[in-house]
Design a protein around this motif. Structure first.
Motif, short mmCIF file in Angstrom:
data_model
loop_
_atom_site.label_atom_id
_atom_site.label_comp_id
_atom_site.label_asym_id
_atom_site.label_seq_id
_atom_site.Cartn_x
_atom_site.Cartn_y
_atom_site.Cartn_z
N ILE A 6 -9.76 -2.42 -4.06
CA ILE A 6 -8.50 -2.15 -3.36
C ILE A 6 -8.31 -3.26 -2.33
O ILE A 6 -9.18 -3.47 -1.49
CB ILE A 6 -8.52 -0.77 -2.68
CG1 ILE A 6 -8.80 0.33 -3.72
CG2 ILE A 6 -7.22 -0.49 -1.94
CD1 ILE A 6 -9.05 1.69 -3.16
N ARG A 7 -7.19 -3.96 -2.42
CA ARG A 7 -7.00 -5.11 -1.53
C ARG A 7 -6.71 -4.69 -0.09
O ARG A 7 -6.08 -3.65 0.15
CB ARG A 7 -5.85 -5.97 -2.05
CG ARG A 7 -6.26 -6.75 -3.28
CD ARG A 7 -5.23 -7.74 -3.65
NE ARG A 7 -3.91 -7.14 -3.71
CZ ARG A 7 -2.88 -7.76 -4.24
NH1 ARG A 7 -3.01 -8.96 -4.73
NH2 ARG A 7 -1.70 -7.20 -4.28
N GLY A 8 -7.17 -5.54 0.82
CA GLY A 8 -6.99 -5.26 2.25
C GLY A 8 -5.53 -5.00 2.60
O GLY A 8 -5.21 -4.06 3.31
N ARG A 9 -4.64 -5.83 2.04
CA ARG A 9 -3.21 -5.68 2.39
C ARG A 9 -2.66 -4.34 1.87
O ARG A 9 -1.76 -3.77 2.47
CB ARG A 9 -2.41 -6.87 1.90
CG ARG A 9 -2.17 -6.94 0.42
CD ARG A 9 -1.40 -8.19 0.09
NE ARG A 9 -2.30 -9.21 -0.43
CZ ARG A 9 -1.95 -10.05 -1.39
NH1 ARG A 9 -0.75 -10.04 -1.86
NH2 ARG A 9 -2.80 -10.93 -1.86
N ASP A 10 -3.22 -3.85 0.74
CA ASP A 10 -2.77 -2.55 0.24
C ASP A 10 -3.31 -1.40 1.10
O ASP A 10 -2.71 -0.33 1.17
CB ASP A 10 -3.22 -2.36 -1.22
CG ASP A 10 -2.50 -3.31 -2.15
OD1 ASP A 10 -1.35 -3.66 -1.83
OD2 ASP A 10 -3.10 -3.73 -3.16
N ILE A 11 -4.46 -1.64 1.72
CA ILE A 11 -5.03 -0.60 2.60
C ILE A 11 -4.16 -0.47 3.84
O ILE A 11 -3.82 0.64 4.27
CB ILE A 11 -6.50 -0.95 3.00
CG1 ILE A 11 -7.39 -1.00 1.75
CG2 ILE A 11 -7.05 0.08 4.01
CD1 ILE A 11 -8.78 -1.59 2.01
N ILE A 12 -3.77 -1.61 4.41
CA ILE A 12 -3.04 -1.53 5.70
C ILE A 12 -1.53 -1.39 5.56
O ILE A 12 -0.86 -1.00 6.51
CB ILE A 12 -3.39 -2.72 6.64
CG1 ILE A 12 -3.03 -4.05 5.97
CG2 ILE A 12 -4.82 -2.69 7.11
CD1 ILE A 12 -2.88 -5.16 6.98
N LYS A 13 -1.00 -1.68 4.37
CA LYS A 13 0.47 -1.66 4.20
C LYS A 13 1.14 -0.38 4.73
O LYS A 13 2.11 -0.46 5.48
CB LYS A 13 0.81 -1.90 2.73
CG LYS A 13 2.26 -2.27 2.53
CD LYS A 13 2.64 -2.37 1.08
CE LYS A 13 4.15 -2.46 0.96
NZ LYS A 13 4.62 -2.20 -0.38
N PRO A 14 0.65 0.83 4.36
CA PRO A 14 1.35 2.03 4.84
C PRO A 14 1.31 2.22 6.35
O PRO A 14 2.10 2.98 6.90
CB PRO A 14 0.63 3.19 4.14
CG PRO A 14 -0.46 2.62 3.35
CD PRO A 14 -0.49 1.15 3.51
N TYR A 15 0.39 1.52 7.02
CA TYR A 15 0.24 1.72 8.46
C TYR A 15 1.16 0.78 9.26
O TYR A 15 1.42 1.03 10.42
CB TYR A 15 -1.21 1.44 8.89
CG TYR A 15 -2.20 2.40 8.27
CD1 TYR A 15 -2.53 3.59 8.91
CD2 TYR A 15 -2.81 2.14 7.06
CE1 TYR A 15 -3.43 4.48 8.35
CE2 TYR A 15 -3.70 3.02 6.48
CZ TYR A 15 -4.01 4.19 7.13
OH TYR A 15 -4.89 5.07 6.57
N ILE A 16 1.60 -0.29 8.60
CA ILE A 16 2.31 -1.33 9.35
C ILE A 16 3.59 -0.84 10.03
O ILE A 16 3.72 -0.96 11.26
CB ILE A 16 2.59 -2.56 8.43
CG1 ILE A 16 1.26 -3.19 8.04
CG2 ILE A 16 3.45 -3.59 9.15
CD1 ILE A 16 1.37 -4.28 7.00
#
Lengths: 456, 210
Positions: free
Chosen positions: B118-128
């Motif tokens: 799971i890519r880092g950007r996909d982990i943080i995307k919903p939090y942005i």
């Protein structure tokens, strides 16, 4: 009320609330003792989640043609006919199976998850074969959500007599919204498709061309369009009046107030599909679809975690006693009351507790401890009751005023769709509210009394 | 004092540059939850103790990190996740589980599922967007409170630097990105805000006293 009686009563109330919060209230029901205090609502990260993997559809469809080039039924006999030929067409031709398209599909599915407001998810892509794996919370909508995610989301309006004459596609859509109107027969649910500049023009022309006409002899002729969503014919119709505003309103259903939520749910899912764009690749059956519980901590892990928390709490309590003696003990009661009330508030306001929520609880304990520590210092000052009260409120006001931005963050996060942020925000919000409440009441009543205290 | 500030500033800048370079050339290190892994599903056929299975798995996989989870409603299936699993390890695991639970399982690579990274950007995307929204509201509050736009810009800059620093430290130290990265990030967000407002209120108080 006498000072000692007042303090005893307050401490009794705190102990009672703490017992209810930490232990519960047990009543006998069918020979069993059951806790009537509401249980914690735990998030997917702490309970478990559905794991789904979408595999690319590798179906190849054969079309059989006779010697004259007409499509005939696909049977052994027909295939053996002289001049017959078979054309194999893959649902996903080799040229669409690129890493770029795999990434695009993943991004579209992730966008759909966000538009659907799924509170907890993770998504990953296998770049070698295009498999997309997602993790979803388990609820009544999981099955439907998982189906909608893999739909292509293809939208097209064609001539009803010639499917190849495509009049409007996904590229012409600007925005899709769900609307409803209350009428005497019930609530009517609509899908409002707003087209972009090009689409608006096309729609205007189509709505003037695909109409019902009556010739001089009174014969009515209808020139109709067919609308397809996800490759399925959705409706065939003609236009009554030209549409100039670029908005196509489709009636999706009509129901009473009990059933309307289902229509709204399904219509909003279609809106999500159309708003998120068309998948360049078709996905087939789910290759993995199972519920997996969250990893259980080992008993040793739990003991270590609990031990660390207890040690921290005991150290903070010892500091209070050593520093402030009896006032310190009263502050300990305030701290315990604060934790007990916050835990009750979390349960009775249906806050979903996640790892982030638990960490917010720890953070709140520290914040509340620091504030009550400063307030206990005031209580120990050698001042008259009125002066001490004034000073107490001044310090309390200043300290809680500094928490205002944290409250702003908490309120904003309370509206987040993501479970982790929602939990973090809600726990912070209730914690701050209860900290204010306990500091202005319990802490004040216990530590500041009318009679001038003898400095210890 | 001024020199101290410059030294700290240079140090932070160096950490951030090193972090960015690490992220660009080596990326983050991910733990089993987010990194590529393999999961073997074994139908035990009855409820079992996860700790017992974990012990058996440890005997097979040694010091490698193992995640043991129960599957489906009856909790009679175990999902063991490890970074890599070879035929020999499958055989050993099969033997140990068969012995322990009196089963006759025949496990092969067919029982193994591949979990993509799971890519880092996909982990943080919903939090942005919620975090940006919260930051924006706090920044507006700062402007209203101080009547000074620079204070709000400073707050946003400090938060930005903290995020970069946090990501850089994770990347440089090779701490695996795990399920605690986001909660710790949220705690940092709250702490920075608290500290900033403590200083801000103190400055405002001093100003009004002057």
């Amino acid at each position: 009320m006498k000072k000692s009686l007042k303090i005893t009563f307050i401490i009794f109330v705190i102990v009672l609330i703490s017992c209810i919060s930490f232990v519960g209230i047990y009543v006998q029901n069918k020979g069993k003792f059951e806790n009537i205090i509401r249980d914690y609502q735990l998030g997917s990260g702490l309970t478990g989640s559905r794991h789904i993997t979408y595999k690319i559809d590798d179906t190849v469809n054969d079309t059989v043609y006779d010697a004259e080039g007409n499509v005939i039924e696909d049977t052994e006999e027909n295939r053996a006919l002289e001049g017959a030929r078979v054309e194999s067409i893959a649902v996903n031709p080799q040229e669409v199976l690129t890493e770029e398209n795999y990434e695009k599909c993943k991004d579209i599915i992730q966008n759909r998850l966000e538009l659907m407001g799924v509170p907890y998810y993770s998504i990953s892509l296998n770049k070698e074969n295009g498999d997309i794996s997602i993790e979803l919370p388990e609820d009544t909508n999981t099955d439907v959500t998982s189906q909608y995610l893999k739909y292509t989301g293809e939208f097209k309006i064609t001539d009803s007599e010639d499917e190849n004459n495509v009049l409007l596609t996904n590229d012409d859509i600007k925005d899709v919204k769900v609307g409803y109107r209350t009428e005497t027969e019930g609530i009517v649910v609509y899908l409002n498709i707003e087209f972009n500049k090009e689409g608006k023009e096309k729609l205007s022309n189509i709505s003037k061309t695909y109409i019902s006409t009556t010739d001089s002899e009174g014969n009515q002729t209808e020139k109709e369009i067919s609308m397809y969503i996800n490759g399925t014919e959705f409706m065939t119709t003609y236009f009554g009046t030209p549409i100039e505003d670029g908005i196509l309103q489709l009636q999706m259903g009509q129901a009473g107030s009990d059933e309307v939520s289902q229509y709204l749910y399904e219509t909003s899912n279609i809106a999500v599909l159309l708003n998120s764009g068309k998948l360049p690749i078709q996905y087939g059956e789910l290759s993995e679809n199972r519920y997996i519980y969250a990893e259980e901590n080992t008993k040793l892990d739990n003991k270590i975690m609990l031990g660390i928390c207890i040690v921290i709490i005991i150290i903070t309590f010892i500091i209070l006693i050593v520093k402030f003696k009896i006032s310190g003990i009263y502050t300990i009661f305030e701290n315990i009351g604060f934790i007990a009330l916050t835990l009750l508030a979390i349960r009775y306001t249906n806050v979903v507790l996640t790892r982030e929520g638990i960490i917010a609880l720890g953070l709140l304990y520290i914040i509340n401890y620091i504030i009550t520590y400063k307030l206990t210092k005031v209580a120990r000052l050698d001042l008259e009751y009125d002066d001490k009260s004034k000073k107490y409120y001044k310090i309390a006001n200043a300290e809680y005023f500094k928490l205002l931005p944290i409250l702003i963050i908490a309120v904003v996060l309370c509206f987040a769709k993501i479970e982790a942020l929602y939990s973090f925000g809600n726990v912070l919000f209730w914690g701050i509210v209860i900290s204010v409440l306990t500091s202005y009441t319990i802490q004040k009543w216990l530590t500041i009394n009318k009679k001038k205290e003898v400095k210890q | 004092m001024k020199n101290k500030k410059i030294i700290i500033g240079i140090l932070l800048l160096l950490i951030i540059i090193a972090g960015i370079l690490t992220i660009v050339f080596a990326g983050f290190k991910f733990d089993l939850y987010y990194g590529a892994s393999k999961t073997i599903s074994i139908n035990i056929g009855k409820e079992f103790n996860s700790e017992e299975i974990k012990e058996l798995a440890k005997e097979v996989f040694g010091k490698e990190k193992v995640i043991v989870q129960k599957e489906e409603m009856f909790k009679d299936i175990v999902a063991i996740t490890v970074k890599e699993i070879n035929d020999e390890q499958i055989e050993q695991l099969q033997q140990k589980i068969n012995e322990k639970y009196g089963l006759e399982l025949d496990l092969t690579q067919e029982n193994v599922d591949y979990n993509s990274h799971i890519r880092g950007r996909d982990i943080i995307k919903p939090y942005i967007s919620p975090i940006l929204m919260a930051t924006l509201f706090v920044a507006i509050y700062i402007v209203v409170r101080t009547r000074n736009l620079w204070s709000a810009i400073k707050y946003v800059l400090i938060l930005g630097i903290t995020v970069l620093l946090y990501a850089s430290i994770i990347a440089i130290t090779r701490i695996p990105v795990n399920i605690y990265v986001v909660p710790v990030g949220l705690v940092l967000f709250i702490l920075i805000t608290l500290i900033y407002f403590n200083i801000l209120e103190k400055n405002l108080k001093n100003k009004s006293e002057d």
